[in-house]
Design a protein around this motif. Structure first.
Motif, PDB file in Angstrom:
ATOM      1  N   VAL A 179       0.841  -1.197   0.000  1.00  0.00           N
ATOM      2  CA  VAL A 179       0.000   0.000   0.000  1.00  0.00           C
ATOM      3  C   VAL A 179       0.877   1.248   0.000  1.00  0.00           C
ATOM      4  O   VAL A 179       0.683   2.169  -0.787  1.00  0.00           O
ATOM      5  CB  VAL A 179      -0.948  -0.014   1.219  1.00  0.00           C
ATOM      6  N   VAL A 180       1.863   1.287   0.902  1.00  0.00           N
ATOM      7  CA  VAL A 180       2.947   2.271   0.798  1.00  0.00           C
ATOM      8  C   VAL A 180       4.063   1.570   0.033  1.00  0.00           C
ATOM      9  O   VAL A 180       4.709   0.658   0.551  1.00  0.00           O
ATOM     10  CB  VAL A 180       3.453   2.731   2.178  1.00  0.00           C
ATOM     11  N   ALA A 181       4.235   1.968  -1.218  1.00  0.00           N
ATOM     12  CA  ALA A 181       5.246   1.316  -2.047  1.00  0.00           C
ATOM     13  C   ALA A 181       6.615   1.403  -1.379  1.00  0.00           C
ATOM     14  O   ALA A 181       6.937   2.404  -0.726  1.00  0.00           O
ATOM     15  CB  ALA A 181       5.284   1.979  -3.423  1.00  0.00           C
ATOM     16  N   LEU A 182       7.413   0.355  -1.548  1.00  0.00           N
ATOM     17  CA  LEU A 182       8.689   0.307  -0.831  1.00  0.00           C
ATOM     18  C   LEU A 182       9.639   1.416  -1.277  1.00  0.00           C
ATOM     19  O   LEU A 182      10.362   1.985  -0.450  1.00  0.00           O
ATOM     20  CB  LEU A 182       9.338  -1.075  -1.014  1.00  0.00           C
ATOM     21  N   GLU A 183       9.636   1.756  -2.549  1.00  0.00           N
ATOM     22  CA  GLU A 183      10.496   2.865  -2.981  1.00  0.00           C
ATOM     23  C   GLU A 183      10.010   4.181  -2.387  1.00  0.00           C
ATOM     24  O   GLU A 183      10.812   5.036  -1.999  1.00  0.00           O
ATOM     25  CB  GLU A 183      10.529   2.964  -4.505  1.00  0.00           C
ATOM     26  N   GLN A 242      -2.485   3.680   4.206  1.00  0.00           N
ATOM     27  CA  GLN A 242      -1.236   4.404   3.931  1.00  0.00           C
ATOM     28  C   GLN A 242      -0.841   5.282   5.116  1.00  0.00           C
ATOM     29  O   GLN A 242       0.325   5.293   5.543  1.00  0.00           O
ATOM     30  CB  GLN A 242      -1.384   5.270   2.676  1.00  0.00           C
ATOM     31  N   VAL A 243      -1.796   6.023   5.647  1.00  0.00           N
ATOM     32  CA  VAL A 243      -1.510   6.910   6.777  1.00  0.00           C
ATOM     33  C   VAL A 243      -1.080   6.101   7.999  1.00  0.00           C
ATOM     34  O   VAL A 243      -0.128   6.472   8.702  1.00  0.00           O
ATOM     35  CB  VAL A 243      -2.736   7.782   7.105  1.00  0.00           C
ATOM     36  N   ALA A 244      -1.771   4.992   8.260  1.00  0.00           N
ATOM     37  CA  ALA A 244      -1.436   4.159   9.423  1.00  0.00           C
ATOM     38  C   ALA A 244      -0.032   3.593   9.307  1.00  0.00           C
ATOM     39  O   ALA A 244       0.723   3.570  10.292  1.00  0.00           O
ATOM     40  CB  ALA A 244      -2.452   3.029   9.564  1.00  0.00           C
TER      41      ALA A 244
END
Length: 268
Positions: A179-183, A242-244
């Motif tokens: 969800v939060v891409a690693l890059e 994403q925020v969490a």
């Protein structure tokens, strides 16, 4: 004369008996044994119901026993209430996240920085990919305790239904998205995390969804300013995750990313 005396004695006896009964009845009433008719409720009288009166219900499986339940007892929170609370938490967490530009991607190495895909960081004996497939797919079949062979996915990003069959040409139809891409994580603070923390981020169930191949390829390393799920009904959940994740791993958000997140959360 004799007859008159008998009638007098009889009348006197009746008076004494009546007086004795009256005195005895008064004593019993005073002791609380006999209640006045006006206060006694027949056994068959129903208990009145209302906002302040308990409703008496027969306890299932226990004939003759009763339990009282208040008719004005508060109901359980609805799904709408829970969604509103989650959105409010996400808005508060977003307001607390640092906002600044992204760091350069120089030196980013998916395997070197975040570990091999997929690890077993929770040590349950199954790698993360199989854990997520088992969580997000329905009607799954397995080989052994971990390896998911088949199942059905409704992609949260599009709403499309996809049949999953493990194989060289078919496994990639269902992919696991960060969800939060690693890059993106690397460029917004993950460089300062320990290797163990980065591996945890890459395998955190809160940061992972099983999705359709097209959406995952389209998103790549995009953030909320450059990519959002096609299914608008899922966007609140997507941004909340994403925020969490950014809050949990002490990451920051870029200005455009922050504004896109805030815009979505205002609609939640």
């Amino acid at each position: 004369m004799t007859s008159r005396r008998r009638r007098t004695r009889t009348s006197l006896t009746s008076v004494l008996v009546a007086l004795a009964l009256a005195v005895g009845g008064y004593a019993l009433h005073t002791a609380g044994i006999i209640a006045p008719d006006a206060e006694a409720a027949p056994a068959s009288t129903a208990v009145p119901t209302g906002t302040d009166a308990p409703t008496i219900e027969t306890e299932p499986g226990a004939p003759g026993t009763t339990r009282a339940s208040r008719t004005d007892a508060p109901s359980a929170p609805s799904a709408t209430d829970a969604d509103a609370a989650t959105a409010a938490t996400a808005r508060a967490e977003l307001a607390a996240l640092p906002v600044k530009g992204k760091a350069p991607a120089t030196g980013y190495d998916r395997v070197g920085d975040f570990g091999t895909a997929w690890l077993d960081v929770d040590r349950n004996g199954c790698d993360t990919r199989n854990d997520v497939l088992a969580r997000d797919l329905s009607a799954i079949t397995r080989q052994g305790p971990c390896r998911v062979l088949t199942g059905t996915l409704v992609s949260p990003y599009t709403g499309a239904t996809i049949g999953f069959v493990r194989g060289e040409r078919t496994s990639t139809l269902v992919q696991i998205d960060h969800v939060v891409a690693l890059e993106n994580a690397w460029r917004t603070g993950a460089q300062q995390l320990s290797q163990r923390e980065r591996e945890s981020l890459a395998n955190d169930p809160a940061n992972l969804f099983a999705v359709d191949q097209h959406s995952n390829a389209q998103k790549r390393s995009g953030d909320a300013a450059t990519w959002l799920p096609a299914d608008k009904s899922f966007r609140c959940t997507y941004i909340e995750h994403q925020v969490a994740v950014k809050t949990k791993y002490r990451l920051w958000v870029a200005p455009a990313e922050h504004d896109a997140m805030a815009r979505i959360l205002r609609t939640c």
